[in-house]
Motif scaffolding. Structure first.
Motif, PDB file in Angstrom:
ATOM      1  N   MET A   1      10.822  15.129   3.768  1.00 31.42           N
ATOM      2  CA  MET A   1      10.326  14.119   2.840  1.00 31.42           C
ATOM      3  C   MET A   1      10.823  12.754   3.309  1.00 31.42           C
ATOM      4  N   SER A   2       9.937  11.774   3.296  1.00 31.74           N
ATOM      5  CA  SER A   2      10.276  10.415   3.707  1.00 31.74           C
ATOM      6  C   SER A   2      10.512   9.534   2.496  1.00 31.74           C
ATOM      7  N   LYS A   3      11.492   8.672   2.617  1.00 37.66           N
ATOM      8  CA  LYS A   3      11.762   7.700   1.556  1.00 37.66           C
ATOM      9  C   LYS A   3      11.249   6.345   2.008  1.00 37.66           C
ATOM     10  N   VAL A   4      10.497   5.703   1.110  1.00 33.04           N
ATOM     11  CA  VAL A   4       9.963   4.375   1.368  1.00 33.04           C
ATOM     12  C   VAL A   4      10.464   3.468   0.258  1.00 33.04           C
ATOM     13  N   LYS A   5      10.944   2.290   0.643  1.00 38.23           N
ATOM     14  CA  LYS A   5      11.473   1.349  -0.337  1.00 38.23           C
ATOM     15  C   LYS A   5      10.984  -0.047   0.019  1.00 38.23           C
ATOM     16  N   GLU A   6      10.462  -0.757  -0.990  1.00 39.57           N
ATOM     17  CA  GLU A   6      10.002  -2.122  -0.761  1.00 39.57           C
ATOM     18  C   GLU A   6      10.083  -2.890  -2.069  1.00 39.57           C
ATOM     19  N   SER A   7      10.390  -4.177  -1.966  1.00 40.45           N
ATOM     20  CA  SER A   7      10.393  -5.020  -3.154  1.00 40.45           C
ATOM     21  C   SER A   7       9.727  -6.350  -2.824  1.00 40.45           C
ATOM     22  N   VAL A   8       9.146  -6.932  -3.861  1.00 41.00           N
ATOM     23  CA  VAL A   8       8.528  -8.253  -3.750  1.00 41.00           C
ATOM     24  C   VAL A   8       8.893  -9.035  -5.001  1.00 41.00           C
ATOM     25  N   GLU A   9       8.938 -10.350  -4.843  1.00 47.51           N
ATOM     26  CA  GLU A   9       9.095 -11.213  -6.003  1.00 47.51           C
ATOM     27  C   GLU A   9       7.737 -11.807  -6.306  1.00 47.51           C
ATOM     28  N   VAL A  10       7.292 -11.620  -7.543  1.00 46.87           N
ATOM     29  CA  VAL A  10       5.981 -12.127  -7.941  1.00 46.87           C
ATOM     30  C   VAL A  10       6.166 -13.291  -8.910  1.00 46.87           C
ATOM     31  N   GLU A  11       5.240 -14.229  -8.832  1.00 51.48           N
ATOM     32  CA  GLU A  11       5.331 -15.424  -9.656  1.00 51.48           C
ATOM     33  C   GLU A  11       4.542 -15.236 -10.953  1.00 51.48           C
ATOM     34  N   VAL A  12       4.996 -14.253 -11.755  1.00 51.47           N
ATOM     35  CA  VAL A  12       4.483 -14.002 -13.100  1.00 51.47           C
ATOM     36  C   VAL A  12       5.649 -13.467 -13.930  1.00 51.47           C
ATOM     37  N   PRO A  13       5.579 -13.612 -15.254  1.00 51.30           N
ATOM     38  CA  PRO A  13       6.634 -13.054 -16.108  1.00 51.30           C
ATOM     39  C   PRO A  13       6.702 -11.525 -15.983  1.00 51.30           C
ATOM     40  N   VAL A  14       7.849 -10.971 -16.330  1.00 51.34           N
ATOM     41  CA  VAL A  14       8.065  -9.534 -16.179  1.00 51.34           C
ATOM     42  C   VAL A  14       7.031  -8.719 -16.945  1.00 51.34           C
ATOM     43  N   HIS A  15       6.689  -9.114 -18.160  1.00 51.32           N
ATOM     44  CA  HIS A  15       5.721  -8.311 -18.915  1.00 51.32           C
ATOM     45  C   HIS A  15       4.341  -8.322 -18.269  1.00 51.32           C
ATOM     46  N   THR A  16       3.977  -9.404 -17.591  1.00 53.21           N
ATOM     47  CA  THR A  16       2.687  -9.473 -16.904  1.00 53.21           C
ATOM     48  C   THR A  16       2.676  -8.531 -15.705  1.00 53.21           C
ATOM     49  N   ALA A  17       3.732  -8.541 -14.906  1.00 53.50           N
ATOM     50  CA  ALA A  17       3.819  -7.655 -13.746  1.00 53.50           C
ATOM     51  C   ALA A  17       3.806  -6.192 -14.189  1.00 53.50           C
ATOM     52  N   TYR A  18       4.600  -5.875 -15.202  1.00 46.19           N
ATOM     53  CA  TYR A  18       4.662  -4.502 -15.714  1.00 46.19           C
ATOM     54  C   TYR A  18       3.299  -4.062 -16.256  1.00 46.19           C
ATOM     55  N   ASN A  19       2.695  -4.892 -17.099  1.00 49.71           N
ATOM     56  CA  ASN A  19       1.416  -4.520 -17.699  1.00 49.71           C
ATOM     57  C   ASN A  19       0.346  -4.304 -16.642  1.00 49.71           C
ATOM     58  N   GLY A 118       5.609   5.516  11.352  1.00 48.42           N
ATOM     59  CA  GLY A 118       5.939   4.445  10.416  1.00 48.42           C
ATOM     60  C   GLY A 118       4.748   3.899   9.641  1.00 48.42           C
ATOM     61  N   LEU A 119       3.596   4.543   9.772  1.00 53.78           N
ATOM     62  CA  LEU A 119       2.395   4.056   9.082  1.00 53.78           C
ATOM     63  C   LEU A 119       2.542   4.113   7.567  1.00 53.78           C
ATOM     64  N   ILE A 120       3.150   5.163   7.038  1.00 48.92           N
ATOM     65  CA  ILE A 120       3.310   5.277   5.583  1.00 48.92           C
ATOM     66  C   ILE A 120       4.170   4.132   5.066  1.00 48.92           C
ATOM     67  N   ASP A 121       5.265   3.852   5.751  1.00 48.08           N
ATOM     68  CA  ASP A 121       6.151   2.755   5.365  1.00 48.08           C
ATOM     69  C   ASP A 121       5.412   1.413   5.409  1.00 48.08           C
ATOM     70  N   ARG A 122       4.671   1.165   6.487  1.00 45.22           N
ATOM     71  CA  ARG A 122       3.916  -0.097   6.609  1.00 45.22           C
ATOM     72  C   ARG A 122       2.833  -0.206   5.550  1.00 45.22           C
ATOM     73  N   ARG A 123       2.197   0.912   5.228  1.00 47.26           N
ATOM     74  CA  ARG A 123       1.139   0.897   4.215  1.00 47.26           C
ATOM     75  C   ARG A 123       1.722   0.515   2.853  1.00 47.26           C
ATOM     76  N   VAL A 124       2.846   1.103   2.478  1.00 52.01           N
ATOM     77  CA  VAL A 124       3.471   0.786   1.183  1.00 52.01           C
ATOM     78  C   VAL A 124       3.902  -0.680   1.149  1.00 52.01           C
ATOM     79  N   LYS A 125       4.492  -1.165   2.221  1.00 53.38           N
ATOM     80  CA  LYS A 125       4.895  -2.579   2.278  1.00 53.38           C
ATOM     81  C   LYS A 125       3.675  -3.488   2.132  1.00 53.38           C
ATOM     82  N   GLY A 126       2.583  -3.128   2.783  1.00 52.62           N
ATOM     83  CA  GLY A 126       1.347  -3.894   2.651  1.00 52.62           C
ATOM     84  C   GLY A 126       0.792  -3.838   1.236  1.00 52.62           C
ATOM     85  N   ASP A 127       0.860  -2.675   0.608  1.00 53.97           N
ATOM     86  CA  ASP A 127       0.390  -2.533  -0.776  1.00 53.97           C
ATOM     87  C   ASP A 127       1.188  -3.428  -1.714  1.00 53.97           C
TER      88      ASP A 127
END
Length: 152
Positions: A1-19, A118-127
């Motif tokens: 099993m592969s672990k993929v981890k990625e984070s981004v900062e989005v310029e919207v309030p938390v409730h907007t991103a979550y919703n 590494g395609l799965i990792d790159r795909r998630v980062k792109g998503d």
């Protein structure tokens, strides 16, 4: 099993991103290879993907959800084995850090090759980058809050 981890900062309030993230049927707008997601009920979705010419269908179940904080899921049936959690952390009134951690088990030769290269990792980062662009361009979430589950 592969672990993929990625984070981004989005310029919207938390409730907007979550919703927006709870609008599962909108995922094809920013997730490459996702053809369709059908929301069965508040906790279950059916996915249809096509990656590298290989079509897969599988079902997922939300196993933990805390509004404006996190959504955890796992696959329950079908061609794809995965589990993960997406977390939302308020940076300030107008910015949110969205972090995705996924465990994916390749199920066939194409997926094993994609994982090894590494395609799965790159795909998630792109998503995640496409999610950032999608929500920032809109400035608000789409549609009704159909995926939102009230605690308790």
């Amino acid at each position: 099993m592969s672990k993929v981890k990625e984070s981004v900062e989005v310029e919207v309030p938390v409730h907007t991103a979550y919703n927006q993230w709870t609008q599962f049927e909108e995922f094809p707008n920013f997730m490459e290879g996702v053809e369709r997601i059908t929301q069965i009920d508040d906790r279950h979705n059916h996915w249809r993907t096509k990656i590298g010419g290989v079509r897969r269908e599988f079902d997922t179940e939300i196993v933990d959800q805390l509004p404006d904080e996190r959504i955890a899921w796992r696959s329950t049936s079908g061609d794809t084995k995965q589990k993960g959690v997406v977390s939302f952390r308020r940076v300030d009134e107008k910015h949110t850090r969205v972090e995705l951690v996924m465990d994916v088990e390749p199920s066939g030769a194409a997926e094993m090759t994609a994982d090894a290269t590494g395609l799965i990792d790159r795909r998630v980062k792109g998503d995640m980058r496409r999610f950032k662009d999608y929500i920032e361009r809109r400035g608000s979430e789409t549609g009704a809050w159909r995926g939102r589950i009230t605690p308790g």
